[in-house]
Design a protein around this motif. Structure first.
Motif, short mmCIF file in Angstrom:
data_model
loop_
_atom_site.label_atom_id
_atom_site.label_comp_id
_atom_site.label_asym_id
_atom_site.label_seq_id
_atom_site.Cartn_x
_atom_site.Cartn_y
_atom_site.Cartn_z
N ALA A 150 -6.92 5.69 7.70
CA ALA A 150 -8.78 6.44 7.28
C ALA A 150 -8.60 7.20 7.60
O ALA A 150 -9.17 8.13 6.96
CB ALA A 150 -9.49 5.48 8.02
N LYS A 202 1.08 -1.23 -0.21
CA LYS A 202 -0.10 -0.07 -0.42
C LYS A 202 1.03 1.18 -0.24
O LYS A 202 2.01 1.65 0.84
CB LYS A 202 -0.76 0.95 1.17
N LYS A 254 -16.48 1.19 8.55
CA LYS A 254 -17.74 0.83 7.64
C LYS A 254 -17.28 -0.38 6.48
O LYS A 254 -16.36 -0.70 6.77
CB LYS A 254 -17.25 2.67 6.38
N ASP A 261 -16.68 -0.90 3.41
CA ASP A 261 -15.54 -0.74 2.40
C ASP A 261 -13.79 -1.30 3.35
O ASP A 261 -13.47 -1.30 2.16
CB ASP A 261 -15.45 1.07 1.87
N ASN A 262 -14.04 -0.81 4.24
CA ASN A 262 -13.23 -1.37 5.33
C ASN A 262 -12.92 -2.65 6.15
O ASN A 262 -11.98 -2.85 6.68
CB ASN A 262 -12.64 -0.37 6.39
N ALA A 280 -7.94 9.77 4.69
CA ALA A 280 -9.18 9.41 3.96
C ALA A 280 -9.56 10.66 2.67
O ALA A 280 -9.66 10.91 1.31
CB ALA A 280 -10.57 9.49 3.75
N SER A 300 -14.83 -7.10 -0.05
CA SER A 300 -15.49 -6.71 1.14
C SER A 300 -16.67 -6.70 1.40
O SER A 300 -17.54 -6.84 0.81
CB SER A 300 -14.95 -4.98 0.12
N ILE A 338 -10.48 -6.67 9.02
CA ILE A 338 -10.30 -5.22 8.94
C ILE A 338 -9.10 -4.73 8.93
O ILE A 338 -8.10 -4.91 9.18
CB ILE A 338 -10.61 -4.38 11.00
N VAL A 339 -9.32 -3.58 7.98
CA VAL A 339 -8.12 -3.23 6.73
C VAL A 339 -8.28 -1.04 7.33
O VAL A 339 -8.93 -1.00 7.77
CB VAL A 339 -8.20 -3.94 5.14
N ASP A 340 -7.19 -0.73 6.92
CA ASP A 340 -6.91 0.79 7.05
C ASP A 340 -7.00 1.35 8.48
O ASP A 340 -7.80 1.81 8.74
CB ASP A 340 -7.53 1.38 6.04
N ASP A 366 -12.46 5.07 10.52
CA ASP A 366 -12.92 5.20 10.06
C ASP A 366 -14.05 3.68 9.77
O ASP A 366 -13.42 2.81 8.09
CB ASP A 366 -12.60 5.40 8.59
N HIS A 388 -9.11 3.22 15.13
CA HIS A 388 -9.38 3.19 13.19
C HIS A 388 -9.66 4.28 13.11
O HIS A 388 -9.11 5.02 12.00
CB HIS A 388 -10.55 1.80 12.65
#
Length: 389
Positions: free
Chosen positions: A164, A40, A144, A146-147, A167, A103, A158-160, A142, A140
């Motif tokens: 986040a 990333k 949601k 998408d994450n 963003a 996702s 769970i990512v990011d 954020d 975190h």
């Protein structure tokens, strides 16, 4: 970015990147350990080209580095792991666990609400992952759909984490996040807390139960949505989806409390309660606590159909991964999963599972195939039962 040479002396980029506002994610081969990872990149040049102030860009870089170090200390089955950081061709990158799956947002876009079993289990796993991060003082910012990644084995990653916060370069450092899932206090430029993350979990849970977030839509103005979070009370999920247990309405209400102090005290507490709710599927005369203390102090309950439903759900993921969707064993397991979901009390979830199975069978075997017709018979049968209740 130049990708023809090894990155960091060991990572060979393959396939194409997934681009986002802050950078790109590339699948890559770790030539040293022989595994696939995700790289990333934080695109500083892109931020500057889009007009981000130098001060903000520099702050972003420092935060990127600090959060990467913090996340490297978090090791949990439901959190995507960070392995390393580096710099290549003038851009910072982090080396992350490569996740095969899609996702939660993708699952929600399929058009029908998730089954109650998946909703409760995935919420529990989200909270277990969040609890591990919170214990290491990592927020975190954020949460949601998408994450939240769902692996091909059907479990949450769970990512990011921490990233986040970068963003949206148009917002203040304490005001970042996604409008549909952002806690009321964060609209007042609070830096956020464990309770802010839990509010976002409540928004995600609401959407899994009903197919819509509690306030607004992606097309609405962000500030309008913010005022809704601060001032409005959402209808209980059961108002949108008959058959949602009263206890889930209660949990959503506490997670979406306007005052952070009125929300559950920890992600671990919510995970324990969601586990209890899952075990109550299919049981009779299950007590339904409605007070905050009951929510936070989970008690033992009888195990209903939940363990078998979870076993079937995971087996479906595994069979489709091994053989593809057209294997007869896959069709039979999906049918059993839908039936048991209905017998657990989630009649609308059973109808949704049968409806998806029927559409898939039409696409795979033709519109008049017996397997498709049987599935649509299941849809009608469970819809009729839901109306009788």
């Amino acid at each position: 970015m130049e990708t023809s040479k090894l990155i960091g002396g060991r990572f060979r980029v393959k396939d194409h990147a997934v681009s986002g506002a802050m950078g790109d994610v590339w699948p890559a081969e770790d030539t040293k350990l022989g595994r696939t990872v995700a790289l990333k990149f934080l695109a500083r040049r892109r931020l500057r080209q889009r007009g981000a102030a130098t001060e903000f860009t520099d702050w972003t870089v420092k935060r990127f580095e600090r959060e990467s170090i913090a996340m490297a200390r978090v090791s949990h089955a439901h959190v995507a792991q960070i392995y390393d950081t580096g710099e290549h061709d003038g851009e910072l990158y982090i080396v992350m666990e490569y996740i095969q799956g899609r996702s939660l947002a993708s699952h929600l876009k399929e058009g029908s609400a998730l089954t109650l079993e998946r909703t409760v289990r995935w919420t529990r796993e989200i909270c277990e992952g969040l609890g591990a991060a919170h214990s290491r003082k990592v927020l975190h910012h954020d949460i949601k759909p998408d994450n939240i990644m769902i692996t091909k084995q059907g479990t949450v990653k769970i990512v990011d984490f921490g990233l986040a916060s970068f963003a949206d370069v148009t917002q203040s450092h304490t005001g970042v996040g996604t409008a549909l899932y952002k806690a009321p206090e964060r609209w007042a430029n609070s830096p956020g807390s464990v309770h802010s993350d839990l509010y976002s979990v409540g928004c995600v849970l609401y959407e899994m139960l009903t197919g819509r977030p509690p306030f607004g839509s992606p097309q609405d103005d962000a500030m309008t949505v913010g005022r809704m979070h601060q001032d409005n009370l959402p209808a209980p999920p059961s108002a949108h989806r008959p058959g949602v247990p009263e206890r889930l309405d209660c949990i959503v209400r506490f997670l979406l409390a306007k005052d952070p102090a009125e929300r559950p005290h920890s992600a671990e507490a919510v995970a324990v309660v969601m586990s209890e709710v899952g075990h109550s599927f299919g049981t009779e005369n299950v007590s339904i606590p409605t007070g905050r203390n009951h929510l936070l102090d989970a008690t033992e309950s009888n195990v209903g159909h939940s363990e078998r439903i979870q076993e079937l759900d995971r087996r479906i993921f595994e069979l489709e991964l091994r053989f593809g969707p057209d294997r007869q064993e896959v069709i039979e397991t999906r049918t059993e999963h839908a039936e048991l979901t209905g017998r657990s009390g989630d009649t609308r979830g059973a109808a949704a599972l049968y409806n998806r199975l029927g559409r898939d069978c039409q696409n795979l075997f033709g519109p008049h195939d017996a397997r498709a017709l049987n599935a649509f018979e299941g849809v009608a049968r469970w819809i009729a039962k839901s109306r009788r209740h």
